[in-house]
Design a protein around this motif. Structure first.
Motif, PDB file in Angstrom:
ATOM      1  N   PRO A 108       0.929  -1.333   0.237  1.00 54.71           N
ATOM      2  CA  PRO A 108      -0.056   0.129  -0.027  1.00 54.71           C
ATOM      3  C   PRO A 108       0.745   1.179   0.101  1.00 54.71           C
ATOM      4  O   PRO A 108       2.017   1.319   0.736  1.00 54.71           O
ATOM      5  N   ARG A 109       0.419   2.216  -0.807  1.00 54.57           N
ATOM      6  CA  ARG A 109       1.138   3.470  -0.988  1.00 54.57           C
ATOM      7  C   ARG A 109       0.270   4.706  -1.398  1.00 54.57           C
ATOM      8  O   ARG A 109      -0.674   4.244  -2.094  1.00 54.57           O
ATOM      9  N   GLU A 110       0.534   5.686  -1.054  1.00 54.12           N
ATOM     10  CA  GLU A 110      -0.368   6.947  -1.710  1.00 54.12           C
ATOM     11  C   GLU A 110       0.521   7.474  -2.851  1.00 54.12           C
ATOM     12  O   GLU A 110       1.657   7.617  -2.897  1.00 54.12           O
ATOM     13  N   GLU A 111      -0.396   7.617  -3.959  1.00 47.62           N
ATOM     14  CA  GLU A 111       0.057   8.072  -5.122  1.00 47.62           C
ATOM     15  C   GLU A 111      -0.039   9.560  -5.052  1.00 47.62           C
ATOM     16  O   GLU A 111      -0.721  10.344  -4.068  1.00 47.62           O
ATOM     17  N   PRO A 112       0.732  10.381  -6.143  1.00 51.22           N
ATOM     18  CA  PRO A 112       0.795  11.791  -5.943  1.00 51.22           C
ATOM     19  C   PRO A 112      -0.484  12.395  -6.143  1.00 51.22           C
ATOM     20  O   PRO A 112      -0.702  13.469  -5.638  1.00 51.22           O
ATOM     21  N   TRP A 113      -1.420  12.064  -6.785  1.00 52.26           N
ATOM     22  CA  TRP A 113      -2.817  12.327  -6.893  1.00 52.26           C
ATOM     23  C   TRP A 113      -3.816  12.194  -5.772  1.00 52.26           C
ATOM     24  O   TRP A 113      -5.003  12.490  -5.768  1.00 52.26           O
ATOM     25  N   GLY A 114      -3.408  11.427  -4.668  1.00 52.69           N
ATOM     26  CA  GLY A 114      -3.920  11.406  -3.248  1.00 52.69           C
ATOM     27  C   GLY A 114      -4.704   9.914  -3.311  1.00 52.69           C
ATOM     28  O   GLY A 114      -5.231   9.675  -2.083  1.00 52.69           O
ATOM     29  N   GLN A 115      -4.448   9.037  -4.075  1.00 53.55           N
ATOM     30  CA  GLN A 115      -4.957   7.747  -4.211  1.00 53.55           C
ATOM     31  C   GLN A 115      -4.129   6.806  -3.240  1.00 53.55           C
ATOM     32  O   GLN A 115      -2.904   7.107  -3.534  1.00 53.55           O
ATOM     33  N   THR A 116      -4.648   6.086  -2.416  1.00 60.72           N
ATOM     34  CA  THR A 116      -4.054   5.110  -1.661  1.00 60.72           C
ATOM     35  C   THR A 116      -4.376   3.706  -2.438  1.00 60.72           C
ATOM     36  O   THR A 116      -5.564   3.316  -2.332  1.00 60.72           O
ATOM     37  N   VAL A 117      -3.273   2.943  -2.847  1.00 57.34           N
ATOM     38  CA  VAL A 117      -3.545   1.564  -3.303  1.00 57.34           C
ATOM     39  C   VAL A 117      -2.660   0.506  -3.163  1.00 57.34           C
ATOM     40  O   VAL A 117      -1.294   1.034  -2.938  1.00 57.34           O
ATOM     41  N   THR A 118      -2.946  -0.593  -3.382  1.00 53.13           N
ATOM     42  CA  THR A 118      -2.119  -1.737  -3.453  1.00 53.13           C
ATOM     43  C   THR A 118      -2.525  -2.429  -4.623  1.00 53.13           C
ATOM     44  O   THR A 118      -3.690  -2.385  -5.025  1.00 53.13           O
ATOM     45  N   ARG A 119      -1.571  -3.300  -5.283  1.00 57.02           N
ATOM     46  CA  ARG A 119      -2.357  -3.975  -6.363  1.00 57.02           C
ATOM     47  C   ARG A 119      -1.532  -5.419  -6.403  1.00 57.02           C
ATOM     48  O   ARG A 119      -0.533  -5.637  -5.897  1.00 57.02           O
ATOM     49  N   LEU A 120      -2.321  -6.457  -6.979  1.00 59.59           N
ATOM     50  CA  LEU A 120      -2.000  -7.723  -7.282  1.00 59.59           C
ATOM     51  C   LEU A 120      -2.267  -8.096  -8.749  1.00 59.59           C
ATOM     52  O   LEU A 120      -2.997  -7.212  -9.329  1.00 59.59           O
ATOM     53  N   GLN A 121      -1.758  -9.107  -9.140  1.00 60.34           N
ATOM     54  CA  GLN A 121      -2.095  -9.515 -10.431  1.00 60.34           C
ATOM     55  C   GLN A 121      -3.025 -10.933 -10.193  1.00 60.34           C
ATOM     56  O   GLN A 121      -2.645 -11.881  -9.658  1.00 60.34           O
ATOM     57  N   SER A 122      -4.226 -11.183 -10.922  1.00 57.65           N
ATOM     58  CA  SER A 122      -5.131 -12.040 -10.514  1.00 57.65           C
ATOM     59  C   SER A 122      -4.712 -13.280 -11.643  1.00 57.65           C
ATOM     60  O   SER A 122      -3.927 -13.067 -12.379  1.00 57.65           O
ATOM     61  N   PRO A 123      -5.427 -14.452 -11.351  1.00 56.17           N
ATOM     62  CA  PRO A 123      -4.931 -15.656 -12.175  1.00 56.17           C
ATOM     63  C   PRO A 123      -5.414 -15.215 -13.381  1.00 56.17           C
ATOM     64  O   PRO A 123      -4.626 -15.933 -14.234  1.00 56.17           O
TER      65      PRO A 123
END
Length: 140
Positions: A108-123
């Motif tokens: 998880p991290r905060e992007e410069p535009w204010g979004q906090t996000v974590t990502r994964l790749q689905s099957p």
């Protein structure tokens, strides 16, 4: 994890101008650039908080810090993001996914535009984000 809504769908485009030709030119979607880059999106399409054309190089940069998608991973064709109640909920959601055996593309991290996000790749190879984008909650 308590998902509040599907926030963003973005096709991942190896050739953004060709994708814009379909989505903007042929389909007439009101996609606009947020600046001087190839990411075009709209928050004006009914039924979707945000739809966009995300260049593959930008998806790679967001996930791995490099414009090249790693050869050992399937090349994604779509990104789907699900929003949670607030920025503080992204971290526990990420932990829950890791405990379930999923490997995060980034913590998880905060992007410069204010979004906090974590990502994964689905099957299936899709990029799946768990996020909190304040601007999309303000639309409610």
């Amino acid at each position: 994890m308590d998902i509040e809504f599907l926030s963003t769908v973005a096709v991942i485009a190896p050739d953004p101008p060709a994708s814009r030709k379909l989505y903007v030119g042929a389909l007439g979607l009101p996609l606009k650039s947020g600046g001087d880059d190839d990411y075009h999106h709209s928050e004006q399409i009914a039924g979707c908080k945000s739809f966009g054309i995300w260049p593959l190089c930008q998806a790679a940069e967001a996930c791995f810090g490099t414009p090249e998608w790693p050869a050992e991973r399937p090349v994604p064709q779509v990104s789907i993001e699900f929003d949670v109640a607030d920025a503080a909920a992204v971290g526990p959601a990420a932990s829950e996914l890791e405990q379930a055996g999923y490997v995060l593309l980034h913590p998880p991290r905060e992007e410069p535009w204010g979004q906090t996000v974590t990502r994964l790749q689905s099957p299936e190879g899709a990029i799946v984000g768990i996020s909190y984008a304040p601007v999309l909650h303000e639309q409610d």
